[in-house]
Design an enzyme around this catalytic site. Structure first.
Site, PDB file in Angstrom:
ATOM      1  N   ASP A  23      -6.551  -6.707   1.383  1.00 43.78           N
ATOM      2  CA  ASP A  23      -6.723  -7.403  -0.097  1.00 43.78           C
ATOM      3  C   ASP A  23      -5.523  -8.722  -0.083  1.00 43.78           C
ATOM      4  OD1 ASP A  23      -6.901  -5.014  -2.341  1.00 43.78           O
ATOM      5  OD2 ASP A  23      -5.924  -4.643   0.026  1.00 43.78           O
ATOM      6  N   THR A  70     -10.488  -1.428  -4.126  1.00 45.57           N
ATOM      7  CA  THR A  70      -9.420  -1.086  -2.699  1.00 45.57           C
ATOM      8  C   THR A  70      -9.048   0.705  -2.030  1.00 45.57           C
ATOM      9  OG1 THR A  70      -7.824  -2.587  -2.698  1.00 45.57           O
ATOM     10  CG2 THR A  70      -6.831  -1.093  -1.777  1.00 45.57           C
TER      11      THR A  70
END
Length: 359
Positions: free
Chosen positions: A110, A179
């Site tokens: 990320d 995620t």
């Protein structure tokens, strides 16, 4: 009386000429350096923005150029996402809790994807507002130049520049969608996304799948490299929903559309939008509707909204309201996404889902 027939020393003439040439060189080289810096070809390290400095009022930006940079940014972010996952160096941690009480995870994928995407866009278009899911650390600042190359597939679809005021533009970045699935090594759900909104309306969308290297993009009123499927099942649809909230949707969907309705739990808003389209990725599931019943962030859905809108589809809240991509980061009213269907008729069919969306 002044002396006549003054003789000049050859050495003095030579020195005088050299001094003159030096002055001219200094002035001209400064001029050239200034011109080159406008195109990112020179200048001091860290100052080489890929575009001229914006005017005091922000000037204008060309949406065709912004689309090209967005496609490149999504791909660059995807490279970081893939590299981190394949090296198994996720450095996973929680950055808080979702409204449902689950851990909201963050990984090195990320963070590194966010840095590449944000600074590429910010360097190319310094005058536009950029909203991104992850925090941008000034200590990690990069200057990532763009060469002003617009890919041929974009030029074929969008043949002329499309300029808008810079102050009307908001860019939404999702550097790693899904995620949770990324940490579980469910790679197919993972995407990187960029969306451009003008006056709050989504006009450019890019969804990139890092592990298959497939990219879908579209411009509202411009063109796209993806299309809708030829037909959709409106009576007993296949409905793609969140993996974490599938039970909630399933109960009401079966009551609304009947027991033949198929529920497809999936991760990632980008993946779910692609499920509605004709995507040449064999690992991509296909659905007729996308329904979400709880709070969702705008960087999760803006790119998909723009792509659907460009192709004649719709993404609204469960009440049928248009979503504005200004102001707050989230949408409270859930969402319904469809294409080649009577969207408002679908909204009227789902009163119970609308109620759940506000709980």
């Amino acid at each position: 009386m002044a002396p006549m027939g003054i003789r000049l020393s050859p050495l003095g003439v030579a020195v005088f000429c050299l001094l003159g040439l030096g002055v001219l060189y200094h002035l001209y080289s400064g001029f050239l350096a200034g011109r080159f810096s406008l195109f990112g070809l020179g200048g001091e390290p860290g100052s080489g923005a890929a575009r001229p400095a914006p005017a005091a009022d922000g000037g204008t930006v060309d949406l065709r150029e912004l689309l090209a940079v967005s496609v490149l940014a999504a791909a660059r972010g995807g490279e970081e996402v893939r590299r981190v996952r394949e090296s198994n160096a996720l450095h996973e941690k929680s950055k808080g809790k979702t409204r449902e009480g689950a851990d909201e995870k963050m990984t090195s994928g990320d963070v590194l994807s966010n840095r590449k995407m944000f600074y590429l866009l910010k360097t190319a278009f310094p005058s536009v507002q950029i909203n991104t899911e992850e925090h941008v650390d000034a200590a990690d600042q990069e200057v990532i130049l763009w060469d002003h190359n617009i890919p041929e597939d974009i030029l074929r679809e969008i043949t002329t520049p499309k300029e808008v005021p810079a102050e009307s533009v908001t860019v939404w970045i999702d550097p790693l969608d899904a995620t949770q699935e990324y940490t579980e090594d469910l790679r197919n759900y993972v995407t990187t996304m960029v969306c451009v909104a003008v006056n709050g309306k989504p006009v450019l969308g890019v969804i990139h799948k890092p592990f298959s290297e497939y990219t879908a993009w579209a411009m509202v009123g411009g063109g796209s490299n993806v299309k809708a499927r030829t037909s959709y099942n409106e009576k007993t649809p296949r409905i793609v929903v969140s993996r974490s909230h599938s039970g909630m949707v399933k109960q009401v969907a079966l009551q609304t559309f009947g027991n033949q309705t198929t529920i497809i739990p999936a991760g990632g808003a980008g993946y779910k939008v692609l499920a509605l389209l004709d995507v040449p990725d064999k690992s991509q599931e296909k659905a007729d509707l996308y329904i979400h019943v709880t709070y969702i962030k705008k960087w999760d859905i803006c790119a998909g909204n723009a792509i659907l809108k460009a192709l004649g589809g719709q993404m609204t809240t469960l009440r049928g309201e248009e979503i504005s991509y200004t102001g707050s980061d989230g949408v409270e009213g859930g969402l319904l996404a469809s294409i080649k269907m009577n969207h408002q008729a679908l909204v009227r069919k789902l009163p119970d889902l609308e109620k759940i969306g506000h709980n």
